[in-house]
Motif scaffolding. Structure first.
Motif: not given
Ligand SMILES: [Fe+2]
Length: 733
Positions: A375, A412, A449, A495, A497, A523, A633
């Motif tokens: 991310y 992303y 996040k 998270h 992920e 997630n 999520e």
């Molecule tokens: Fe994610």
């Protein structure tokens, strides 16, 4: 956009985590005059929300603390291949250059497909596209003037074509040619004079850029089989393949070899091997790909292309300003290297693990550094004015990746040519990996996040007096289950992920050896990633079939270049998250949280202890993430996907707003889904508990916003009580 501007003070470290006794290199760029101050801090809370405890850091004594001279450090985005001619090797006085190209950003400025020059004398020869996208070759004369041959038509985007050029000093001819779906074209000019190519020492060949020193004119798109023949070739000879095959080679770079590396092999006798700069994408379908193979390992000749981008930039390779020797005895935890100059500061997180082979607490937090990296510098599409107001009012981290595209974006985001970014690295300043950074500026909650959201958990642990060790995905990937063995409990953050096969193996191994595992997010265990074999800061993600995707891998490009494995969802790789954690991704909506309601099954004495001291049926109808513990999520229990039969769903969420929908991999048609029930039944977070046959246990929350409720009401609330019940049980001998 601040293409030319830079935040005044930024830094990064060569690693995100370290152990006592290890060295961390700190790289700083400051556009300010004078000196900056560096110090070590412990990061207690990274949430700037004034309704909570705010950003809390604690200064720690350290040997490196002090002042350092400020200096600006440069970086040059854009990927390319560089090959150096050996000492004494010279170009022939007559030669031809050819390459197959698949351009993706035509008419966005002049682009070089292959250039020849030297770091001392600059560029002398460029085959590529002009500003309008027309094939062009240029050669520099010794008087400094340029001659060029240009074709009249513009090349087509995303179609394979053949581009070539011929140069002859003896006959004074320069020609350019193009062969695509609209036929073959050739143009030549005569020049009168001496070309720099033959008169000056040329030592560098670049593919997809020009100017070996500063690197410019980056090509956007795929290039295949760049070749230099030691003879001039014309249109007729190019069309007669046999003459081409017989032509003596000066160099031919085969991109289908050593795909997992940054090396490029020259298959000619001259062995002018190349090196890739700024990690362009390999294992890309080439002109030969016909759909008969999907995996590059099975038909490398179909994958002879590299996709270059003008905005590829991962490892900045800045000089080290100072290094940090992690003191023996420094307690494991979440620290930061704090830089301060005038009113500006930058705090680079550093996760300190316990000494290798040692545990210094009963509880271990697995920090999701793979996910943080993937991310890294995520520029959100909804970034807007409301961010700035909230950032100011809350004294939040001031820089946003959406404002600084030249620092490289996240996986992303898209490249400037609209292809998806599939590489990520932390060896560059990551604006969104900083205490106080806001992910969602428009939200009325904290809007966090990743690193900042995970500090909801760690600040709660501090507040509740739990000791904990910290390890990251990197150590787990390298060391496996041995890293976790012996801890009474291991927990994730909000998270987790992105995983490799090795990190999933380690977590399953820990659980199956009797470990107690808490998955406090949503997630999680979702995408498969690979680490570059030459640079462990670089991670690859192929967004293959299914999943909530920011972009989609192109047909035939679902296999990782870094490790040759099928990329995409772990679910499509035969390892759905339900198998590890009991729950897996089911639904997503806007950044809003609802609440859980206790299930009748939760009153069974096997699990009722989770709710000791809680009279409420409704859990977590409050919080700093989305306003509720179950939101954004959501993961749910699913026997078909591997949730254990004896797992108990102790609470499920409800009342999610209309923005919540099923994830794509759960859908079949516009009206049906895989389980064959109304969608609404599948839009929920399942808080789930199960024991394992070896005496271990798993507790999963199934919601990414769960941890955001922990600090609410000064850490006094039913989510806090519930998690304390789980941890207290997990941490018993
Ligand atoms: Fe994610």
């Amino acid at each position: 956009m601040n293409e030319e501007l830079h935040p005044p003070l930024l830094g990064y470290t060569d690693r995100l985590s370290a152990r006592p006794g290890e060295q961390v290199q700190v790289k700083v760029s400051s556009t300010l005059e004078g000196e900056f101050e560096a110090s070590l801090v412990r990061i207690i809370s990274a949430d700037p929300n004034p309704a909570g405890i705010g950003v809390v850091v604690e200064k720690i004594e350290s040997d490196f603390a002090g002042s350092y001279p400020a200096r600006a450090q440069e970086f040059t985005p854009g990927s390319c291949m560089h090959a150096a001619l050996a000492e004494g090797m010279t170009l022939p006085t007559e030669f031809s250059v050819s390459a197959k190209i698949w351009p993706t950003r035509v008419a966005s400025g002049a682009q070089a497909v292959l250039s020849i020059g030297s770091s001392a004398a600059g560029t002398a020869f460029v085959l590529g596209l002009d500003e309008a996208g027309k094939p062009r070759v240029m050669a520099r004369m010794t008087d400094g003037s340029w001659v060029e041959a240009l074709l009249p038509g513009v090349v087509r985007e995303r179609q394979w074509a053949w581009l070539w050029a011929s140069f002859s000093q003896p006959s004074g001819e320069l020609s350019v040619g193009y062969g695509g779906s609209d036929g073959h074209h050739n143009e030549y000019i005569r020049f009168d004079g001496t070309a720099s190519l033959t008169a000056e020492k040329m030592d560098s060949i670049l593919v997809a850029a020009s100017d070996p020193g500063e690197r410019r004119m980056h090509f956007n798109g795929k290039v295949e089989a760049p070749t230099i023949y030691a003879v001039p070739l014309g249109l007729n000879q190019i069309l007669d393949g046999s003459e081409i095959d017989a032509a003596p080679l000066f160099a031919r770079w085969d991109f289908s070899e050593e795909i997992s590396s940054t090396r490029v092999r020259d298959t000619s006798d001259n062995e002018i091997d190349g090196t890739l700069i700024n990690f362009p994408t390999r294992a890309m379908t080439g002109s030969m790909w016909d759909g008969s193979e999907m995996c590059w390992r099975h038909a490398p000749q179909h994958y002879g292309a590299i996709h270059f981008h003008e905005d590829d930039i991962y490892d900045f390779e800045w000089e080290t300003d100072f290094s940090v020797a992690v003191p023996e005895g420094l307690r494991s935890g979440i620290y930061g290297i704090r830089l301060q100059q005038g009113e500006h500061n930058d705090t680079i997180p550093l996760f300190i693990c316990p000494p290798k082979g040692k545990r210094t607490a009963r509880l271990c937090i697995l920090v999701s550094t793979f996910t943080y990296t993937v991310y890294g510098n995520h520029a959100r599409g909804d970034y807007g004015d409301d961010w700035a107001d909230k950032t100011k009012a809350w004294h939040a981290y001031p820089w946003n990746p959406a404002e600084y595209p030249q620092y490289g974006r996240s996986t992303y985001n898209f490249h400037s040519d609209r292809s998806g970014i599939c590489h990520a690295s932390y060896r560059r300043p990551l604006f969104n990996l900083r205490p106080g950074y806001l992910t969602f500026g428009w939200s009325t909650c904290s809007g966090l996040k990743h690193f900042q959201a995970d500090s909801h958990l760690t600040s709660w642990l501090e507040n509740q007096g739990y000791d904990f060790d910290v390890v990251t995905d990197k150590e787990l990937d390298e060391e496996g289950v041995g890293l976790l063995a012996g801890y009474s409990a291991v927990t994730t953050g909000a998270h987790p992920e992105y995983h490799t096969a090795r990190t999933l193996d380690a977590l399953e191994g820990y659980r199956d050896q009797g470990g107690r595992f808490a998955y406090l997010g949503g997630n999680g265990f979702y995408w498969r990633v690979a680490v570059h074999p030459e640079n462990d800061a670089i991670i690859e993600i192929r967004r293959a079939e299914g999943g909530i995707r920011a972009w989609a891998a192109e047909p035939g490009e679902s296999y990782n270049a870094f490790d040759g494995q099928y990329g995409g969802l772990w679910r499509q790789n035969g390892r759905p998250p339900q198998r590890l954690a009991g729950v897996g991704f089911s639904a997503q909506g806007d950044f809003f949280g609802s609440y859980y309601r206790r299930t009748p099954a939760s009153y069974d004495k096997r699990v009722s202890w989770i709710f000791d001291g809680i009279d409420d049926e409704v859990i977590g109808n409050f919080g700093f993430s989305g306003g509720g513990a179950a939101g954004f999520e959501l993961d749910r229990y699913d026997r078909d996907l591997g949730s254990p039969a004896d797992a108990v769903v102790v609470a499920s969420s409800e009342k999610h707003d209309a923005s919540f929908v099923l994830v794509p991999e759960e859908r079949l048609t516009h009206v049906t889904n895989k389980p064959g029930v109304p969608d609404a039944e599948l839009i929920r977070a399942d808080m789930t508990y199960f024991d394992t046959p070896s005496g271990g246990a798993v507790f999963s929350t199934g919601s990414i916003t769960f941890c955001g409720s922990l600090p609410f009401n000064n850490f006094d609330n039913n989510v806090s009580t519930l998690l304390a019940n789980v941890f207290n049980r997990f941490l018993q001998e």
